[in-house]
Design a protein around this motif. Structure first.
Motif, PDB file in Angstrom:
ATOM      1  N   GLY A 133      47.352  28.336  36.616  1.00  0.00           N
ATOM      2  CA  GLY A 133      46.576  28.880  37.728  1.00  0.00           C
ATOM      3  C   GLY A 133      45.281  28.121  37.952  1.00  0.00           C
ATOM      4  O   GLY A 133      44.913  27.812  39.091  1.00  0.00           O
ATOM      5  N   GLY A 134      44.607  27.785  36.866  1.00  0.00           N
ATOM      6  CA  GLY A 134      43.364  27.029  36.971  1.00  0.00           C
ATOM      7  C   GLY A 134      43.591  25.625  37.509  1.00  0.00           C
ATOM      8  O   GLY A 134      42.850  25.160  38.380  1.00  0.00           O
ATOM      9  N   ALA A 135      44.625  24.958  37.025  1.00  0.00           N
ATOM     10  CA  ALA A 135      44.921  23.598  37.477  1.00  0.00           C
ATOM     11  C   ALA A 135      45.274  23.567  38.959  1.00  0.00           C
ATOM     12  O   ALA A 135      44.835  22.671  39.699  1.00  0.00           O
ATOM     13  N   VAL A 136      46.040  24.549  39.409  1.00  0.00           N
ATOM     14  CA  VAL A 136      46.415  24.587  40.828  1.00  0.00           C
ATOM     15  C   VAL A 136      45.183  24.743  41.702  1.00  0.00           C
ATOM     16  O   VAL A 136      45.004  24.017  42.687  1.00  0.00           O
ATOM     17  N   ALA A 142      48.280  32.206  47.651  1.00  0.00           N
ATOM     18  CA  ALA A 142      49.509  32.322  46.857  1.00  0.00           C
ATOM     19  C   ALA A 142      49.236  32.782  45.436  1.00  0.00           C
ATOM     20  O   ALA A 142      50.129  33.323  44.779  1.00  0.00           O
ATOM     21  N   LEU A 143      48.020  32.572  44.952  1.00  0.00           N
ATOM     22  CA  LEU A 143      47.736  32.843  43.541  1.00  0.00           C
ATOM     23  C   LEU A 143      46.793  34.004  43.275  1.00  0.00           C
ATOM     24  O   LEU A 143      46.778  34.533  42.170  1.00  0.00           O
ATOM     25  N   MET A 144      45.999  34.379  44.242  1.00  0.00           N
ATOM     26  CA  MET A 144      44.999  35.427  44.009  1.00  0.00           C
ATOM     27  C   MET A 144      45.593  36.802  44.285  1.00  0.00           C
ATOM     28  O   MET A 144      46.155  37.029  45.348  1.00  0.00           O
ATOM     29  N   PRO A 145      45.442  37.735  43.348  1.00  0.00           N
ATOM     30  CA  PRO A 145      46.086  39.034  43.487  1.00  0.00           C
ATOM     31  C   PRO A 145      45.356  40.033  44.377  1.00  0.00           C
ATOM     32  O   PRO A 145      45.958  40.993  44.839  1.00  0.00           O
ATOM     33  N   PHE A 146      44.076  39.831  44.635  1.00  0.00           N
ATOM     34  CA  PHE A 146      43.297  40.820  45.368  1.00  0.00           C
ATOM     35  C   PHE A 146      42.603  40.180  46.562  1.00  0.00           C
ATOM     36  O   PHE A 146      42.108  39.062  46.474  1.00  0.00           O
ATOM     37  N   ALA A 147      42.526  40.913  47.643  1.00  0.00           N
ATOM     38  CA  ALA A 147      41.965  40.389  48.894  1.00  0.00           C
ATOM     39  C   ALA A 147      40.510  39.943  48.736  1.00  0.00           C
ATOM     40  O   ALA A 147      40.104  38.950  49.336  1.00  0.00           O
ATOM     41  N   VAL A 201      53.025  38.768  31.778  1.00  0.00           N
ATOM     42  CA  VAL A 201      51.938  38.065  31.088  1.00  0.00           C
ATOM     43  C   VAL A 201      51.642  36.727  31.777  1.00  0.00           C
ATOM     44  O   VAL A 201      50.482  36.367  31.985  1.00  0.00           O
ATOM     45  N   LEU A 202      52.678  36.004  32.155  1.00  0.00           N
ATOM     46  CA  LEU A 202      52.495  34.712  32.813  1.00  0.00           C
ATOM     47  C   LEU A 202      51.749  34.872  34.132  1.00  0.00           C
ATOM     48  O   LEU A 202      50.774  34.170  34.389  1.00  0.00           O
ATOM     49  N   PHE A 203      52.177  35.813  34.976  1.00  0.00           N
ATOM     50  CA  PHE A 203      51.534  35.986  36.271  1.00  0.00           C
ATOM     51  C   PHE A 203      50.095  36.469  36.132  1.00  0.00           C
ATOM     52  O   PHE A 203      49.225  36.036  36.878  1.00  0.00           O
ATOM     53  N   ASN A 204      49.830  37.340  35.169  1.00  0.00           N
ATOM     54  CA  ASN A 204      48.442  37.761  34.951  1.00  0.00           C
ATOM     55  C   ASN A 204      47.600  36.596  34.463  1.00  0.00           C
ATOM     56  O   ASN A 204      46.423  36.493  34.815  1.00  0.00           O
ATOM     57  N   GLY A 205      48.172  35.725  33.674  1.00  0.00           N
ATOM     58  CA  GLY A 205      47.475  34.509  33.262  1.00  0.00           C
ATOM     59  C   GLY A 205      47.189  33.604  34.456  1.00  0.00           C
ATOM     60  O   GLY A 205      46.095  33.035  34.571  1.00  0.00           O
ATOM     61  N   GLY A 234      43.524  32.512  35.568  1.00  0.00           N
ATOM     62  CA  GLY A 234      43.157  31.094  35.623  1.00  0.00           C
ATOM     63  C   GLY A 234      42.707  30.669  37.007  1.00  0.00           C
ATOM     64  O   GLY A 234      41.739  29.910  37.160  1.00  0.00           O
ATOM     65  N   ALA A 235      43.387  31.174  38.039  1.00  0.00           N
ATOM     66  CA  ALA A 235      43.005  30.842  39.409  1.00  0.00           C
ATOM     67  C   ALA A 235      41.618  31.386  39.728  1.00  0.00           C
ATOM     68  O   ALA A 235      40.797  30.697  40.344  1.00  0.00           O
ATOM     69  N   THR A 236      41.349  32.604  39.297  1.00  0.00           N
ATOM     70  CA  THR A 236      40.036  33.206  39.543  1.00  0.00           C
ATOM     71  C   THR A 236      38.945  32.438  38.798  1.00  0.00           C
ATOM     72  O   THR A 236      37.889  32.135  39.368  1.00  0.00           O
ATOM     73  N   LEU A 237      39.210  32.123  37.529  1.00  0.00           N
ATOM     74  CA  LEU A 237      38.231  31.345  36.762  1.00  0.00           C
ATOM     75  C   LEU A 237      37.934  30.022  37.450  1.00  0.00           C
ATOM     76  O   LEU A 237      36.768  29.656  37.630  1.00  0.00           O
ATOM     77  N   ALA A 238      38.975  29.296  37.812  1.00  0.00           N
ATOM     78  CA  ALA A 238      38.790  27.981  38.427  1.00  0.00           C
ATOM     79  C   ALA A 238      38.023  28.079  39.743  1.00  0.00           C
ATOM     80  O   ALA A 238      37.146  27.252  40.024  1.00  0.00           O
ATOM     81  N   ASP A 239      38.346  29.082  40.552  1.00  0.00           N
ATOM     82  CA  ASP A 239      37.692  29.244  41.838  1.00  0.00           C
ATOM     83  C   ASP A 239      36.192  29.458  41.676  1.00  0.00           C
ATOM     84  O   ASP A 239      35.383  28.820  42.359  1.00  0.00           O
ATOM     85  N   TYR A 240      35.806  30.332  40.766  1.00  0.00           N
ATOM     86  CA  TYR A 240      34.379  30.622  40.572  1.00  0.00           C
ATOM     87  C   TYR A 240      33.662  29.479  39.854  1.00  0.00           C
ATOM     88  O   TYR A 240      32.513  29.174  40.178  1.00  0.00           O
ATOM     89  N   ILE A 241      34.310  28.849  38.915  1.00  0.00           N
ATOM     90  CA  ILE A 241      33.686  27.717  38.210  1.00  0.00           C
ATOM     91  C   ILE A 241      33.485  26.557  39.176  1.00  0.00           C
ATOM     92  O   ILE A 241      32.413  25.935  39.211  1.00  0.00           O
ATOM     93  N   GLN A 242      34.494  26.269  39.982  1.00  0.00           N
ATOM     94  CA  GLN A 242      34.411  25.174  40.941  1.00  0.00           C
ATOM     95  C   GLN A 242      33.321  25.425  41.976  1.00  0.00           C
ATOM     96  O   GLN A 242      32.697  24.492  42.463  1.00  0.00           O
ATOM     97  N   ALA A 243      33.066  26.679  42.294  1.00  0.00           N
ATOM     98  CA  ALA A 243      32.015  27.024  43.261  1.00  0.00           C
ATOM     99  C   ALA A 243      30.636  27.109  42.603  1.00  0.00           C
ATOM    100  O   ALA A 243      29.663  27.468  43.261  1.00  0.00           O
ATOM    101  N   GLY A 244      30.545  26.809  41.308  1.00  0.00           N
ATOM    102  CA  GLY A 244      29.266  26.850  40.609  1.00  0.00           C
ATOM    103  C   GLY A 244      28.792  28.256  40.292  1.00  0.00           C
ATOM    104  O   GLY A 244      27.592  28.491  40.140  1.00  0.00           O
ATOM    105  N   GLN A 245      29.718  29.199  40.173  1.00  0.00           N
ATOM    106  CA  GLN A 245      29.361  30.602  39.958  1.00  0.00           C
ATOM    107  C   GLN A 245      29.781  31.103  38.567  1.00  0.00           C
ATOM    108  O   GLN A 245      30.178  32.252  38.406  1.00  0.00           O
TER     109      GLN A 245
END
Length: 188
Positions: free
Chosen positions: A20-23, A33-38, A96-100, A104-115
């Motif tokens: 998720g983070g790599a994508v 496609a990857l984020m579970p919440f609006a 477990v995979l989908f929650n991961g 990972g997608a959420t972590l990457a999104d916020y880290i990439q945005a400097g948050q």
């Protein structure tokens, strides 16, 4: 007693988190496609700026309903991880995979945005309890799968019924702990 099942759950979660983070690091347009919440679809920097501008407690009067939502959502995920062990572990694996992937997608999104600081303050208080609870529930699901398939049974082959009886107390103990952890996370 069943540490291997926990390590399997952790490895699956870590693989999903990495994916998720790599994508997201490579293609932020993949968020829908990857984020579970609006509320995760918006730009993290804009969300943090909005949160910081808010003068009042935006959760005033809603904290107990939000806590109830978190408890019920996480309880649903935990019991899915356990009960889908009956699919020979495939369902537990997917939960477990989908929650991961979501994590990972959420972590990457916020880290990439400097948050990163906001992300840490947002997730650490309850996530440090919720994530291990979900992993323990997945451990229980993999134990159930092992009883069903006979994988991990030592010695001579025994019936499913005997294998299930052998692990039933451990599954109940794990899920009792998961319930207590999720209640505590909801209070936080």
């Amino acid at each position: 007693r069943h540490l291997t099942a926990f390590w399997v759950a952790l490895a699956v979660f870590a693989a999903g988190t990495s994916f998720g983070g790599a994508v997201i690091f490579n293609d932020t347009d993949a968020k829908p496609a990857l984020m579970p919440f609006a509320h995760l679809m918006q730009d993290p920097a804009k969300r943090v700026a909005w949160e910081e501008r808010a003068q009042k407690d935006r959760m005033a009067g809603k904290k107990s309903s939000f806590a109830s939502y978190l408890i019920s959502n996480n309880t649903k995920v935990a019991f899915l991880a356990l009960s889908l062990g009956i699919t020979w572990g495939a369902g537990t694996f997917c939960v477990v995979l989908f929650n991961g992937i979501y994590f990972g997608a959420t972590l990457a999104d916020y880290i990439q945005a400097g948050q990163s600081e906001f992300l840490t303050a947002w997730l650490l208080p309850h996530g440090s309890i919720e994530l291990p609870a979900i992993l323990l529930a997945a451990q229980a699901g993999f134990l159930l799968a092992g009883a069903l398939t006979g994988i991990g049974a030592r010695g001579r082959p025994v019936s499913f019924r005997l294998r299930l009886r052998h692990i039933s107390k451990d599954i109940l103990t794990l899920m009792g702990g998961v319930c207590l952890m999720l209640l505590w996370a909801g209070f936080i």
